[in-house]
Enzyme design. Sequence first.
Site, short mmCIF file in Angstrom:
data_model
loop_
_atom_site.label_atom_id
_atom_site.label_comp_id
_atom_site.label_asym_id
_atom_site.label_seq_id
_atom_site.Cartn_x
_atom_site.Cartn_y
_atom_site.Cartn_z
N PHE A 122 0.88 -1.18 0.00
CA PHE A 122 0.00 0.00 0.00
C PHE A 122 0.91 1.22 0.00
O PHE A 122 1.56 1.51 1.01
CB PHE A 122 -0.84 -0.08 1.28
N THR A 125 2.49 6.88 1.53
CA THR A 125 3.43 7.87 2.09
C THR A 125 4.47 8.32 1.07
O THR A 125 4.99 7.52 0.29
CB THR A 125 4.13 7.27 3.33
N GLU A 126 4.76 9.63 1.14
CA GLU A 126 5.81 10.21 0.28
C GLU A 126 6.72 11.05 1.17
O GLU A 126 6.34 11.40 2.30
CB GLU A 126 5.18 11.14 -0.76
N ALA A 129 4.68 13.89 2.15
CA ALA A 129 3.28 13.57 2.50
C ALA A 129 3.27 12.41 3.48
O ALA A 129 3.15 11.25 3.09
CB ALA A 129 2.47 13.23 1.25
N GLY A 130 3.50 12.73 4.76
CA GLY A 130 3.51 11.71 5.81
C GLY A 130 2.19 11.77 6.56
O GLY A 130 1.17 11.27 6.08
N THR A 157 5.96 -0.78 3.40
CA THR A 157 6.16 -2.15 3.88
C THR A 157 5.99 -3.13 2.72
O THR A 157 5.02 -3.04 1.96
CB THR A 157 5.14 -2.47 5.00
N GLN A 280 7.01 -6.33 45.61
CA GLN A 280 5.78 -5.68 45.17
C GLN A 280 6.02 -4.68 44.03
O GLN A 280 5.14 -4.47 43.20
CB GLN A 280 5.08 -4.99 46.35
N GLN A 337 12.55 -3.73 31.92
CA GLN A 337 12.87 -3.44 33.33
C GLN A 337 12.83 -4.71 34.18
O GLN A 337 13.72 -4.93 35.01
CB GLN A 337 11.84 -2.41 33.85
N GLU A 364 0.56 4.16 10.24
CA GLU A 364 -0.91 4.15 10.15
C GLU A 364 -1.53 5.19 11.10
O GLU A 364 -2.47 4.91 11.83
CB GLU A 364 -1.44 2.74 10.35
C1 FAD Z 1 8.75 0.81 9.08
C2 FAD Z 1 7.67 1.66 8.44
C3 FAD Z 1 6.72 1.07 7.63
C4 FAD Z 1 5.75 1.84 6.98
N1 FAD Z 1 4.87 1.25 6.10
C5 FAD Z 1 4.08 2.04 5.31
C6 FAD Z 1 3.29 1.49 4.24
O1 FAD Z 1 3.26 0.26 4.04
N2 FAD Z 1 2.59 2.32 3.46
C7 FAD Z 1 2.58 3.68 3.64
O2 FAD Z 1 1.93 4.37 2.86
N3 FAD Z 1 3.30 4.25 4.65
C8 FAD Z 1 4.05 3.47 5.49
N4 FAD Z 1 4.81 4.04 6.49
C9 FAD Z 1 4.78 5.48 6.68
C10 FAD Z 1 4.10 5.94 7.96
O3 FAD Z 1 2.71 5.75 7.86
C11 FAD Z 1 4.51 7.41 8.23
O4 FAD Z 1 5.87 7.37 8.61
C12 FAD Z 1 3.65 8.09 9.27
O5 FAD Z 1 2.36 8.33 8.75
C13 FAD Z 1 4.22 9.41 9.76
O6 FAD Z 1 4.60 10.24 8.71
P1 FAD Z 1 6.09 10.89 8.72
O7 FAD Z 1 7.04 9.78 8.96
O8 FAD Z 1 6.26 11.68 7.50
O9 FAD Z 1 6.11 11.82 10.00
P2 FAD Z 1 5.64 13.35 10.07
O10 FAD Z 1 4.28 13.49 9.47
O11 FAD Z 1 6.72 14.22 9.55
O12 FAD Z 1 5.50 13.56 11.64
C14 FAD Z 1 6.61 13.91 12.47
C15 FAD Z 1 6.06 14.25 13.86
O13 FAD Z 1 5.15 15.36 13.79
C16 FAD Z 1 3.92 15.02 14.38
N5 FAD Z 1 2.81 15.68 13.68
C17 FAD Z 1 2.60 15.76 12.33
N6 FAD Z 1 1.46 16.40 12.07
C18 FAD Z 1 0.91 16.71 13.27
C19 FAD Z 1 -0.30 17.38 13.70
N7 FAD Z 1 -1.20 17.82 12.80
N8 FAD Z 1 -0.52 17.51 15.02
C20 FAD Z 1 0.36 17.05 15.94
N9 FAD Z 1 1.51 16.42 15.61
C21 FAD Z 1 1.78 16.26 14.31
C22 FAD Z 1 3.84 13.50 14.24
O14 FAD Z 1 2.93 12.93 15.17
C23 FAD Z 1 5.28 13.09 14.49
O15 FAD Z 1 5.50 13.03 15.87
C24 FAD Z 1 5.73 3.26 7.20
C25 FAD Z 1 6.67 3.84 8.06
C26 FAD Z 1 7.64 3.07 8.67
C27 FAD Z 1 8.65 3.75 9.55
#
Ligand code: FAD
Length: 386
Positions: A122, A125-126, A129-130, A157, A280, A337, A364
């Site tokens: 799937f 992500t770009e 565009a995260g 993935t 405990q 721990q 996700e």
């Molecule tokens: C091992 C792995 C497997 C993956 N597999 C897939 C896949 O199969 N398909 C796919 O499409 N994607 C996949 N991803 C991508 C994943 O879904 C994204 O990494 C994720 O959505 C976060 O986007 P980003 O990494 O660009 O982080 P960013 O969007 O840059 O976020 C960085 C930080 O800013 C915070 N942030 C961003 N916007 C906001 C907001 N509006 N409010 C508060 N905080 C915010 C985030 O919570 C985070 O802490 C994968 C990622 C990894 C690491």
Amino acid sequence: MVRDRQKFSDLLAEVRRFIRTECLPLEEEVDRCDAIPEPLVRRMRETGLFGHSIPEAYGGAGLSTEELSLVNIEVSQAATAFRARFGGNTGIAAESIVVDGTEAQKQQYLPRLASGELTGCFALTEPEAGSDATAQATVAVRENDGYVITGRKCFITNAPIASLFTVFARTDPGKKGADGISAFLVERGAPGLSTSQPCRKMGQHGSPVGEVILERVRVPASAIVGGLEGQGFRTALKTLNKQRINLAALCVGPAIRLVEEMARHAQSRRQFGQHIGDFQLVQQMIAESNTEVHAARALVLETARKRDDGADVTMEASMCKLFASEACGRIADRAVQVFGGRGYIAGNVAERFYRDVRLFRLYEGTSQIHLVNIARRTMASVQAQP
Ligand SMILES: Cc1cc2nc3c(=O)[nH]c(=O)nc-3n(C[C@H](O)[C@H](O)[C@H](O)COP(=O)(O)OP(=O)(O)OC[C@H]3O[C@@H](n4cnc5c(N)ncnc54)[C@H](O)[C@@H]3O)c2cc1C
């Protein structure tokens, strides 16, 4: 909604047996070698693991959301990489076709995804565009009777091993945000499509993740999921809505396993002339962890049942993903721990899960994105004071 209880309980018992006897003994090897042995992948195919969520009419098991959650809780009690090998096919990669595919697309791909002949991924992500997945820069330009796709996807993935890619691209550059995004089914071998080497990662070794590079990839118009332009982001949301429940269930499995491992260690390790489980402060870590396991499991199963009954569970699915992934992270931390110094040394079960489950709070939808979603929906459900 559990339709045929006996049939499902046999399936669940078979999954449990497979995970415990065939996957668990290979956990360390998979972590060390960063690969799942091919004979085990063949056994996954034979056991039907690739097709659990695909309707029976297309060769799958047609499990309900609740049933799939129960299966996910079992499969994730072994290292997370095992499930990731078949997880796209029984999760996000096939779900776009299940929910929105045309009949021809279902016939063409679902039986081969269900059998594990194809491995799906799937690709949403770009680099830019995260969390804001609507900021798609990948474009699909209409040319003759098809489209030409150009762009770059990251962190996908199974991309390095996938044979079928669900690629999201902007078909209408005039429209910003979710509108104007379409989903395409692209097969490996399409000229211009390539994938990177797997990324080196903190954990989940054995689950390859990489880039998808699309350089003027030509696809027919029939490759659009559902055959309609501009529906791609809605398809992604429908898919992710269910997947959040799946993923929450996948957080419960490691948490159950870690509580077991903690409790076992606490009853064998002796310090100050007694088992550490007699202290405990150690009991507190076990008790809090097991309570969180039960809370997460109950939330996931209740939400899954509501979804099966046709309710809109968008907010509850976010709650499941947020609570279960954060709880799993806390439990993994406590497990390290309880194991003491051993918990920090490679080869220890807590050390491995600690690295593996860190991802759950990121992909996700990060925890922050789910918090925002839950807060917005909660406020929208309550009338503001005039
Ligand atoms: C091992 C792995 C497997 C993956 N597999 C897939 C896949 O199969 N398909 C796919 O499409 N994607 C996949 N991803 C991508 C994943 O879904 C994204 O990494 C994720 O959505 C976060 O986007 P980003 O990494 O660009 O982080 P960013 O969007 O840059 O976020 C960085 C930080 O800013 C915070 N942030 C961003 N916007 C906001 C907001 N509006 N409010 C508060 N905080 C915010 C985030 O919570 C985070 O802490 C994968 C990622 C990894 C690491």
